[in-house]
Design a protein around this motif. Structure first.
Motif: not given
Lengths: 259, 309
Positions: A45-64, A188-195
């Motif tokens: 989860p940490l590696v994926f978060f570093l890859l996909f979760g920390l885009r600049a000016h995109d707090a919503e994705t980070t919190r998602y 399919a449960s939305g853990f990775w991206m919005p449904l």
């Protein structure tokens, strides 16, 4: 008479509690030292978060993804820690030795559940920490605590599922089987991206998955899912828990009977 | 419920025999269609080592699992300190060593002992357990790094750390070299001297002979013979007769004092306690008997003859 009862009961309760605490302490130590477990459950989860979760000016994705990957970490910790853990100890004959000892029956399961939940909380804490420091997300103390509480309670249905998996999965092919089931379900449960970004048929299936309801609860903490359905989500998770425990129990009794 | 277990311990037995710790009474157990145990009775008293001796598949492990409450009998009764072995009062009085394929690798010897100690109301102090099992030098090693002999000693430590009244050891020396085996033997003797009832399963007659006060011989789920090692040896030892004869093994088995008779390439092999009488009958009935050879049967040979049907 009542005096005598308390005198004999108290040390028994005390020693049981001591056994539960010891069991939990050593189960946690065992999991930490089992690198294949501790590195992957915390690392993925940490590696994926570093890859996909920390885009600049995109707090919503980070919190998602803080919410989503917290759920993902919880699932991995429980399915591998409890499901695979018990399956392996059962196959090796170790579970039988423990069963022959006076170990309080509940201590075994409680230790595995608490240890896996602890790993899940570590993942959640690290995700929040990274999101705040490296990302643009703001997470209030109350949001952090609410997410932690949801993860903690969410460990109960996952423990029940882990128990059922332990009854069925052959230990050698266990990791493969668990990943094969869990990764698609987590998508399919939305853990990775919005449904709403997923195919329509998947969106239609999602409400049938207990993990979807867990994700909705976690996302609602950040206002990323409606709060109105909370009661339904909890009821679905509770029902799923009972169903899994019952199925695991029936399987266990059947296998005992065959043995 | 430790107080209740105490009461059972000091209860007078009312006879001169040492206190009865555990018993199987007319116990039968089936797995599917196969009978694992068939009407077996067994008593274990304080301070004695009983060896359950028999070939693989004889029902030894089943008997142990019944005493540990891991299995329940199809018929008959199992008692430990007068209670069902599944009750918590009985369980704190039992220590077990089972055949384990693998032990969780990641905990150290000391940690695993501390964990098992926490299950019992009055465990032995950890240093004493380590000393008793000869583990003091390797207490901080993880289970995954232990040699076969060290691992068996560590499992032994887990069986005794709770200071139980009944210790069940299922094949404690399987796969060990002679040095490690003797170490286990010494530890078992120490247990009996400390007043435990010890049940040990083995398929080595030598081991049962060296350790046990009583040997219970079982084969195909049935009790074949029971007695002191001397009685068992006397019963199974004897002479081995080999010869060529037209007499069928079945007819030979029917002769008095014949333990077994098997046809082989080199002729018929007969085990008997009374070779003279057997030979007299054979020579009368088959004048053409040839290649006669009479030798003393080794204990293992005689035991094998008794337990292979």
């Amino acid at each position: 008479m009542s005096n005598a009862t308390t005198l004999t009961l108290e040390p028994a309760v005390g020693s049981r509690l001591r056994a539960v605490l010891r069991e939990t302490e050593y189960e946690f130590i065992r999991l930490v030292r089992t690198r294949a477990f501790s590195l992957s459950v915390i690392g993925f989860p940490l590696v994926f978060f570093l890859l996909f979760g920390l885009r600049a000016h995109d707090a919503e994705t980070t919190r998602y993804l803080i919410a989503g990957y917290s759920c993902f970490g919880l699932g991995s910790a429980c399915l591998f820690g409890i499901g695979l853990g018990i399956a392996m100890e059962r196959a090796q004959g170790w579970l039988e030795l423990k069963w022959a000892s006076p170990m309080p029956r509940l201590a075994y399961l409680a230790a595995k559940m608490v240890s896996s939940a602890a790993f899940a909380l570590i993942v959640t804490a690290l995700l929040i920490g990274l999101g705040i420091t490296l990302g643009d997300a703001t997470v209030s103390l109350s949001q952090g605590l609410r997410l932690a509480a949801i993860i903690l309670l969410g460990s109960v249905p996952f423990t029940a599922l882990g128990l059922l998996i332990a009854m069925w999965v052959p230990p050698n092919s266990g990791p493969g089987i668990i990943n094969l089931l869990y990764i698609p379900i987590s998508f399919a449960s939305g853990f990775w991206m919005p449904l709403r970004l997923l195919p329509h048929w998947l969106q239609a299936i999602a409400p049938a998955l207990p993990t979807y309801h867990l994700a909705e609860l976690a996302l609602a903490v950040f206002g990323l899912a409606p709060r109105t359905g909370a009661l339904t989500h909890w009821l679905v998770l509770a029902g799923f828990t009972l169903l899994m425990f019952a199925a695991a129990w029936i399987t266990f009794v059947r296998k005992e009977h065959q043995a | 419920m430790p107080a209740i277990a105490d009461a059972a311990r000091i209860e007078p037995t009312g006879s001169h025999a040492p206190e009865l710790i555990a018993s199987l009474h007319a116990v039968s157990k089936r797995y599917g269609g196969r009978t694992a145990l068939d009407g077996v009775s067994l008593e274990l008293r304080r301070g004695e080592v009983v060896a359950l001796l028999g070939p693989n598949g004889a029902g030894k492990t089943t008997a142990v699992k019944l005493l540990l409450g891991l299995l329940s009998p199809a018929s008959g009764s199992v008692r430990v300190l007068g209670r069902d072995p599944r009750s918590s009062a009985a369980r704190v009085a039992i220590g077990a060593m089972l055949q384990v394929a693998r032990v969780p690798d990641m905990l150290t010897v000391r940690e695993q002992i501390e964990l098992f100690r926490s299950y019992y109301p009055r465990p032995l102090p950890t240093p004493e357990v380590l000393r008793l099992a000869g583990l003091s030098a390797i207490e901080h090693q993880r289970f995954g790094t232990l040699s076969g002999g060290q691992r068996q000693r560590a499992l032994f430590a887990l069986a005794v750390c709770g200071d139980p009244d009944l210790v069940c050891l299922d094949e404690p020396t399987v796969g060990l070299d002679i040095h490690s085996r003797r170490q286990v033997w010494e530890q078992v003797s120490t247990l009996a001297a400390a007043g435990k009832a010890v049940l040990l399963t083995t398929h080595y007659l030598e081991e049962a002979d060296a350790l046990a006060h009583r040997i219970v011989l079982i084969n195909q789920g049935r009790l074949v013979r029971e007695g002191t090692p001397a009685q068992i040896k006397q019963g199974v030892a004897g002479r081995r007769i080999r010869c060529r004869t037209r007499l069928a093994p079945d007819a030979l088995r029917a002769l008095p004092a014949v333990t077994s008779a098997e046809a082989s390439e080199a002729g018929v092999v007969i085990f008997t306690q009374d070779p003279e009488a057997v030979l007299r009958r054979m020579l009368t009935e088959d004048p053409g008997l040839s290649d006669l050879e009479v030798t003393t049967a080794s204990l293992d040979e005689a035991f094998l003859a008794l337990t292979t049907a």
